[in-house]
Design an enzyme around this catalytic site. Sequence first.
Site, PDB file in Angstrom:
ATOM      1  N   ARG A  34       0.794  -1.224   0.000  1.00 38.64           N
ATOM      2  CA  ARG A  34       0.000   0.000   0.000  1.00 38.64           C
ATOM      3  C   ARG A  34       0.831   1.281   0.000  1.00 38.64           C
ATOM      4  O   ARG A  34       0.326   2.336  -0.362  1.00 38.64           O
ATOM      5  CB  ARG A  34      -0.965   0.008   1.190  1.00 38.64           C
ATOM      6  CG  ARG A  34      -2.053  -1.050   1.085  1.00 38.64           C
ATOM      7  CD  ARG A  34      -3.164  -0.824   2.085  1.00 38.64           C
ATOM      8  NE  ARG A  34      -4.194  -1.838   1.973  1.00 38.64           N
ATOM      9  CZ  ARG A  34      -5.313  -1.849   2.704  1.00 38.64           C
ATOM     10  NH1 ARG A  34      -5.524  -0.888   3.595  1.00 38.64           N
ATOM     11  NH2 ARG A  34      -6.207  -2.793   2.556  1.00 38.64           N
ATOM     12  N   ASP A 144     -11.659  12.319  13.713  1.00 37.34           N
ATOM     13  CA  ASP A 144     -10.839  11.308  13.047  1.00 37.34           C
ATOM     14  C   ASP A 144      -9.387  11.742  13.165  1.00 37.34           C
ATOM     15  O   ASP A 144      -9.104  12.928  13.361  1.00 37.34           O
ATOM     16  CB  ASP A 144     -11.233  11.152  11.576  1.00 37.34           C
ATOM     17  CG  ASP A 144     -10.804   9.810  11.012  1.00 37.34           C
ATOM     18  OD1 ASP A 144     -11.634   8.874  11.003  1.00 37.34           O
ATOM     19  OD2 ASP A 144      -9.636   9.674  10.599  1.00 37.34           O
TER      20      ASP A 144
END
Length: 281
Positions: A34, A144
């Site tokens: 990733r 977040d």
Amino acid sequence: MLPLTDADFTRLYTYIKTHYGIDLSKKKQLISSRLTNMLIHDGYQSFSQYTDEIISGRHPEMISAMLDRLTTNYTYFLREKEHFNFLKQTVLPELAARHASDRSLSIWSAGCSSGEEPYTISMYLKEYFSALPGNWDTRILATDISQDILESARNPFYSSEALKELPALWREKYFVPVGDGRFTVSSELRQNVIFRPFNLMEPIRFKRKFDLIFCRNVMIYFDRPTKEALVERFYHATVPGGYFFIGHSEGLDKENCPYHYLFPAIYQKIAAPRPQGGDVS
């Protein structure tokens, strides 16, 4: 592909777990796959060079981009409908009674990702409390760790597919078409959610305790001690009688969980003192 040595892998996952609670100690291939393209695009010659930059802590935007790639921000409107049925039938009537005098709610969406969860909660709040007398403050806190994901939540664009579970009336009332089959949220809904950055590994020191905390499908990345410590912090940030919702794929140890189990993935902070055996602090 840039090789990820065991030494750099250990440095990277240890830093991530220590600072953000995310346990990737068994995810070497995931980290490599990733991040490699991003590293090459950004001109890094090795994972070692990149890891040095991350660990230095000098570039918060790099950390945000890394965490976005390593965690799956998969969510949608009305995810896990059972939670919202319970919210409508049980929690909201209780909150209306509890806050009849001050008409001010305290609700937190922790790990809000791209905004679908807090906007869904907000629609339920708007629908329920707009039918009651007086002006209610139904704004909710949504947090977040990622600045990038918060920015997309503040100024969202959703596909028609993402809205398919919502009642047609809600789609018309709370969403605005922007072309290309995409929608953004109405100003009314946007103004009802307060987005803030927050690292769940930090102490929870908000001004008010919460009537309801959503932290769904976030703790799947945490090991057991990290998760239990976080749940304890959530517990102390919840008012007596308040509720705690987690994801259906997540489980809490009933022996150590300070909350009282109600239904799958739904817990409550009972008003009475906890039994001695439930203390995990």
